[in-house]
Design an enzyme around this catalytic site. Structure first.
Site, mmCIF file in Angstrom:
data_model
loop_
_atom_site.group_PDB
_atom_site.id
_atom_site.type_symbol
_atom_site.label_atom_id
_atom_site.label_comp_id
_atom_site.label_asym_id
_atom_site.label_seq_id
_atom_site.Cartn_x
_atom_site.Cartn_y
_atom_site.Cartn_z
ATOM 1 C CD GLU A 1 43.084 88.114 88.478
ATOM 2 O OE1 GLU A 1 43.396 89.112 87.954
ATOM 3 O OE2 GLU A 1 43.077 88.238 89.656
ATOM 4 C CB CYS B 1 44.774 90.935 80.718
ATOM 5 S SG CYS B 1 45.981 90.526 81.728
HETATM 6 P P1 NAD Z 1 36.593 83.969 77.297
HETATM 7 O O1 NAD Z 1 35.854 84.804 78.303
HETATM 8 O O2 NAD Z 1 36.174 84.003 76.068
HETATM 9 O O3 NAD Z 1 37.090 82.647 77.675
HETATM 10 C C1 NAD Z 1 38.092 82.238 78.959
HETATM 11 C C2 NAD Z 1 37.554 81.067 79.553
HETATM 12 O O4 NAD Z 1 36.166 81.088 79.660
HETATM 13 C C3 NAD Z 1 37.702 79.875 78.601
HETATM 14 O O5 NAD Z 1 38.476 78.820 79.024
HETATM 15 C C4 NAD Z 1 36.306 79.294 78.078
HETATM 16 O O6 NAD Z 1 36.288 78.162 77.488
HETATM 17 C C5 NAD Z 1 35.624 79.715 79.244
HETATM 18 N N1 NAD Z 1 34.106 80.052 79.113
HETATM 19 C C6 NAD Z 1 33.581 80.329 77.809
HETATM 20 N N2 NAD Z 1 31.997 80.528 78.238
HETATM 21 C C7 NAD Z 1 32.056 80.120 79.245
HETATM 22 C C8 NAD Z 1 30.709 79.908 80.464
HETATM 23 N N3 NAD Z 1 29.497 80.396 79.834
HETATM 24 N N4 NAD Z 1 30.763 79.639 81.697
HETATM 25 C C9 NAD Z 1 32.293 79.345 82.008
HETATM 26 N N5 NAD Z 1 33.518 79.665 81.394
HETATM 27 C C10 NAD Z 1 33.357 79.933 79.911
HETATM 28 O O7 NAD Z 1 38.049 85.036 77.358
HETATM 29 P P2 NAD Z 1 39.128 84.780 76.382
HETATM 30 O O8 NAD Z 1 38.908 85.368 75.077
HETATM 31 O O9 NAD Z 1 39.799 83.612 76.528
HETATM 32 O O10 NAD Z 1 40.229 85.955 77.066
HETATM 33 C C11 NAD Z 1 40.379 87.443 76.867
HETATM 34 C C12 NAD Z 1 39.749 88.235 77.811
HETATM 35 O O11 NAD Z 1 40.453 87.844 79.173
HETATM 36 C C13 NAD Z 1 40.188 89.556 77.808
HETATM 37 O O12 NAD Z 1 39.158 90.510 77.854
HETATM 38 C C14 NAD Z 1 41.426 89.810 78.695
HETATM 39 O O13 NAD Z 1 41.760 91.175 79.134
HETATM 40 C C15 NAD Z 1 40.893 89.031 79.529
HETATM 41 N N6 NAD Z 1 42.091 88.505 80.523
HETATM 42 C C16 NAD Z 1 42.112 89.019 81.905
HETATM 43 C C17 NAD Z 1 43.381 88.606 82.594
HETATM 44 C C18 NAD Z 1 43.470 88.960 83.790
HETATM 45 O O14 NAD Z 1 44.597 88.614 84.741
HETATM 46 N N7 NAD Z 1 42.920 89.980 84.555
HETATM 47 C C19 NAD Z 1 44.295 87.967 81.826
HETATM 48 C C20 NAD Z 1 44.132 87.505 80.681
HETATM 49 C C21 NAD Z 1 43.033 87.938 79.951
#
Ligand code: NAD
Length: 482
Positions: free
Chosen positions: A227, A261
């Protein structure tokens, strides 16, 4: 790192990966021993979760607000608590039907054999969640995974640490650790988590990290749901009711200060409507947020890094000749609270960061078009967005925009609302994600659909088995002619 289960926070073992693996193995062993949980058990789990969310709603909102600096309590109650409760209510109401094996018809030559689809829990699933709706985006996939009968390991975002700690304790109070375990930690733990041989990995977050998650999962052939984010456009048709459209766009953009998002990322509107749009946006902000600085309804940017990122986008846009319109009804100074006044960026250059990256903040670029086709082309030249919003009355034009653009989901004459319709699949396409959830689609995402054929005692299968004689030849002739 810590893995939280059974109401205690245990310290990390010498190797985080070993501890994660041990948790997964415990959950898998428990899953195999107990088998798929019956309907009554799943409903009881959901009911317990629902009651606990209701009981702790204020504590959840407080934890989130402490993480953000300020997060509107009402927004938390609507977008985190209400949505989670609605998800549980919907799943509880329909779960019996979702779980029931579905009979499907078989072709004439296979009769009187029968066929059905069985929905089986996958086993142990991993969920990685982001910070922007730190409760809802952890709990909604959890609801779907539990409804489908799975065991769950959850890793919330480290950027909202109070909420993550809260979730860990909250879930540990409701489920044994071999059922639901919460893993606390940052990107390194996230990376180790994504390498675990889960039966399914469900990730919500940025597209960049989504790529890493999918690579890690590929090592184990673990199926993923991703997502992700992206730039969700708003297209205003010539015949859009401008006032209502602008109010909806401003609302959708400023909810959670744009850190959503599916927030409208940018606006494409007909040439000649630009100044009217700007005037209406001024009015819409004033109506929603007469003041910004001390207004508890207006949410802060989550941290300094994101605040500076947004400032940088705007500075670059200004330096490249865009007109910036601040929507700051009381002309307040917002320094210090990590609150950013809503900004319109009029006619920005196409190649700046603001127009390449997902904005994720209260900054709204607006561009004009001459023909609707130009707006459609603009969207289609870019990665497929998570959401698209169209405003206009003409059904032909609306259908053309919906048919000719590909986005995860869409709302017409409104922003955001498709996400709360439980019967709609929620997910991206292309760069905005893989797979979907919510409602029955969410149940299916976390289930294995097993196709089963049930042979009848008297059947004609022998007709097509060797040794092939006259009867087989006749039968084949008939089959090939159909
Ligand atoms: P992020 O990708 O920085 O982090 C999300 C999660 O991934 C965190 O728990 C983080 O610790 C983990 N993570 C970080 N590095 C990782 C790795 N190498 N392997 C596995 N996990 C890892 O995202 P964010 O900044 O927390 O969220 C914002 C983004 O999420 C925006 O792009 C937004 O559009 C998107 N988003 C999408 C939805 C949806 O439903 N499609 C909903 C909310 C947010």
């Amino acid at each position: 790192m810590s893995v939280v289960g059974a109401a205690v926070l245990r310290p990390a073992s010498s190797s985080a990966t070993d501890e994660l693996r041990a948790t997964l193995e415990r959950q898998r062993a428990a899953f195999l021993q107990a088998g798929p949980p019956p309907l009554a058990e799943r409903l009881a789990d959901l009911a317990r979760l629902k009651a606990a969310i209701r009981d702790r709603a204020d504590a959840i909102a407080e934890a989130i607000s402490a993480d953000f600096g300020n997060r509107s309590r009402h927004e938390s109650l609507i977008a985190e608590i209400f949505t989670a409760l609605a998800g549980i209510r919907h799943a509880s109401k329909h779960l019996a039907r979702w779980m029931r094996p579905k009979r499907v018809s078989v072709s004439l030559e296979l009769r009187p054999g029968r066929a059905r689809i069985l929905y089986q829990p996958l086993g142990v699933v991993g969920i990685i969640s982001p910070w922007n709706y730190p409760f809802q985006l952890a709990i909604m996939p959890l609801i779907a995974a539990l409804a489908a009968g799975n065991r769950v390991m959850l890793k919330p975002s480290e950027l909202t640490p109070r909420t993550a700690e809260f979730i860990a304790g909250f879930l540990a109070g409701l489920f044994p650790s071999d059922r639901v375990a919460t893993v606390l930690g940052g990107p390194e733990i996230g990376a180790a988590f994504a390498r675990l041989p889960f039966d399914h990995l469900f990730y919500t977050g940025s597209t960049a990290v989504g790529r890493l998650v999918m690579q890690a999962a590929a090592e184990n052939l673990t199926p993923v749901t991703l997502e992700l984010g992206g730039k969700s456009p708003c297209i205003l048709g010539e015949d859009a009711a401008l006032k209502g459209a602008v109010e909806s766009i401003v609302y959708g953009k400023l909810l959670n200060a744009g850190q959503t998002c599916i927030a409208p990322d940018y606006v494409l509107l007909p040439e000649g409507k630009r100044e009217e749009f700007i005037a209406l946006a001024q009015r819409a902000v004033k109506k929603l947020y007469p003041r910004l600085a001390a207004n508890p309804d207006y949410t802060s940017i989550v941290n300094e890094r994101h605040y500076q990122r947004l400032r940088h986008y705007v500075d670059e846009a200004k330096a490249r000749g865009a007109r910036i319109v601040e929507l700051n009804p009381a002309q307040e100074t917002l320094d210090g609270a990590r609150k950013l006044a809503p900004l319109l960026v009029v006619d920005p250059a196409e190649d700046i960061a603001l127009m390449r990256e997902e904005i994720f903040g209260p900054v709204l670029p607006i561009r004009t078009y001459r023909q609707l086709d130009e707006a459609i082309d603009y969207v289609n030249r870019r990665p497929r967005p998570l959401a698209l919003y169209y405003f206009g009355e003409d059904a032909g034009k609306r259908d053309k925009v919906l048919a000719r653009t590909i986005s995860g989901g869409a709302s017409v004459n409104e922003t955001l609302m498709h996400v709360v319709v439980e019967n709609l699949p929620f997910g991206g396409v292309g760069a905005s994600g893989i797979g979907a959830y919510h409602g029955e689609i969410g149940f299916q995402t976390f289930s294995h659909r097993k196709g089963v054929f049930l042979q009848s005692r008297f059947n004609g299968a022998w007709l097509l088995r060797p040794p092939f004689g006259r009867l087989s030849t006749l039968m084949l002739k008939l089959l090939l002619r159909r």
